[in-house]
Design a protein around this motif. Sequence first.
Motif, short mmCIF file in Angstrom:
data_model
loop_
_atom_site.label_atom_id
_atom_site.label_comp_id
_atom_site.label_asym_id
_atom_site.label_seq_id
_atom_site.Cartn_x
_atom_site.Cartn_y
_atom_site.Cartn_z
N SER A 32 6.56 -3.28 0.46
CA SER A 32 5.77 -4.06 -0.51
C SER A 32 5.83 -5.55 -0.15
CB SER A 32 6.28 -3.83 -1.93
OG SER A 32 6.21 -2.47 -2.28
N GLY A 78 3.60 -7.80 -0.42
CA GLY A 78 3.00 -8.65 -1.45
C GLY A 78 4.01 -9.07 -2.50
N GLY A 92 5.22 -12.91 -2.64
CA GLY A 92 4.84 -13.42 -3.96
C GLY A 92 6.04 -13.81 -4.78
N GLU A 100 -0.11 -5.53 -7.69
CA GLU A 100 1.21 -5.76 -7.08
C GLU A 100 1.43 -7.23 -6.76
OE1 GLU A 100 2.53 -4.80 -2.78
OE2 GLU A 100 3.06 -3.03 -3.93
N THR A 101 0.41 -7.89 -6.19
CA THR A 101 0.53 -9.31 -5.84
C THR A 101 0.73 -10.16 -7.08
OG1 THR A 101 -0.91 -8.99 -3.92
CG2 THR A 101 -0.59 -11.25 -4.68
N GLU A 148 -1.15 -11.60 2.80
CA GLU A 148 -2.49 -11.62 2.21
C GLU A 148 -3.05 -13.03 2.25
OE1 GLU A 148 -2.82 -9.90 -1.62
OE2 GLU A 148 -1.70 -8.09 -1.11
N ILE A 161 -2.39 -15.77 -0.57
CA ILE A 161 -1.08 -16.40 -0.76
C ILE A 161 -1.05 -17.81 -0.16
CG2 ILE A 161 0.11 -15.72 1.36
CD1 ILE A 161 1.54 -15.40 -2.19
N ASN A 189 -6.91 -13.35 -9.87
CA ASN A 189 -6.64 -11.94 -9.56
C ASN A 189 -7.72 -11.02 -10.12
OD1 ASN A 189 -4.38 -10.15 -8.46
ND2 ASN A 189 -4.87 -9.20 -10.42
#
Length: 316
Positions: free
Chosen positions: A63, A65, A69, A206-207, A266, A269, A316
């Motif tokens: 993960s 992200g 993050g 998730e992000t 990503e 970010i 988002n």
Amino acid sequence: MTYILLIIGFVLLIKGADFFVDGASKIATSLRVSPLLIGLTIVAFGTSAPEATVSIVAALEGSAGVTIGNIVGSNIFNITLVVGIGALILPLKVESETIRKEIPFTLLAGVAMLILLSDITLQGSASNVITRSDGIILLLFFAIFLYYIFEVARNSRNQLETVPQDKSSWGKNIFYTIVGLAAIVFGGELVVSNASKIAISFGMSETLVGLTIVAVGTSLPELITSITAAIKKETDIALGNIVGSNIFNLFFVLGLTSVISPLAVENKIFVDVIVMNILTIILLVFSRTNFKIGRLEGTLLTVSYIFYMVFIILRN
């Protein structure tokens, strides 16, 4: 049950931070090490333990992200809300030459991260990835930071008076520090895991979870510790904790997680990393204005975080 565990986590964070600040500051005094340096090292690393734990687990689970993050979101939270609330409680004095050097070091860490993220722009790669070699570079920067800190600590010892302590006081302070740190880490884990469950149940990505719930949850130890330190008028610990935590997050946590597992980046970010660096510059400017971060600056930083949260939720 999830909400009950969340409340228990908050309680552990608050009491753990209280014990930890008390124990660490008293140990610092008895060892003739300044509270600022304790804030930059022991307190900063201790309160960053949840970030390290969550990021490593997220990296192992693939993960990326959440990992990136969490680190970027935590640093933004620290610079804005943690420093802001601390300054609102008690203006944070920036009298030490060390802090005026550490904040630029934090900016260096942020710029280094931005460069390492930019594989497509700088190298024409197919994707942006923080590789294992990038992680090793970050860990080397962290080693340089540690060497600098310990040199400062060694040189500053002679300037502080020795405070005699009996063996019972030593044992009690060490016990408080260890118990406080354990409560901070365990409380942080309870808050993050249960808050994340609640957030995902509401359909957050998730992000976004990494930048908000997880970042805020893992930064709660810094927030509680800095508020506690400000209330106790240990402002060197309050500000040193934030600066040290941000450096720890960028160089050690990001470096270690990318060595364990390369992190795919990503595109969105990049905006958050740029915001983090801009906020670090603002913190540097504030710290050099009358050598304190007052209530006006604290208000501006706190409001900045509210605007940032609105922005990433809408994005988002």
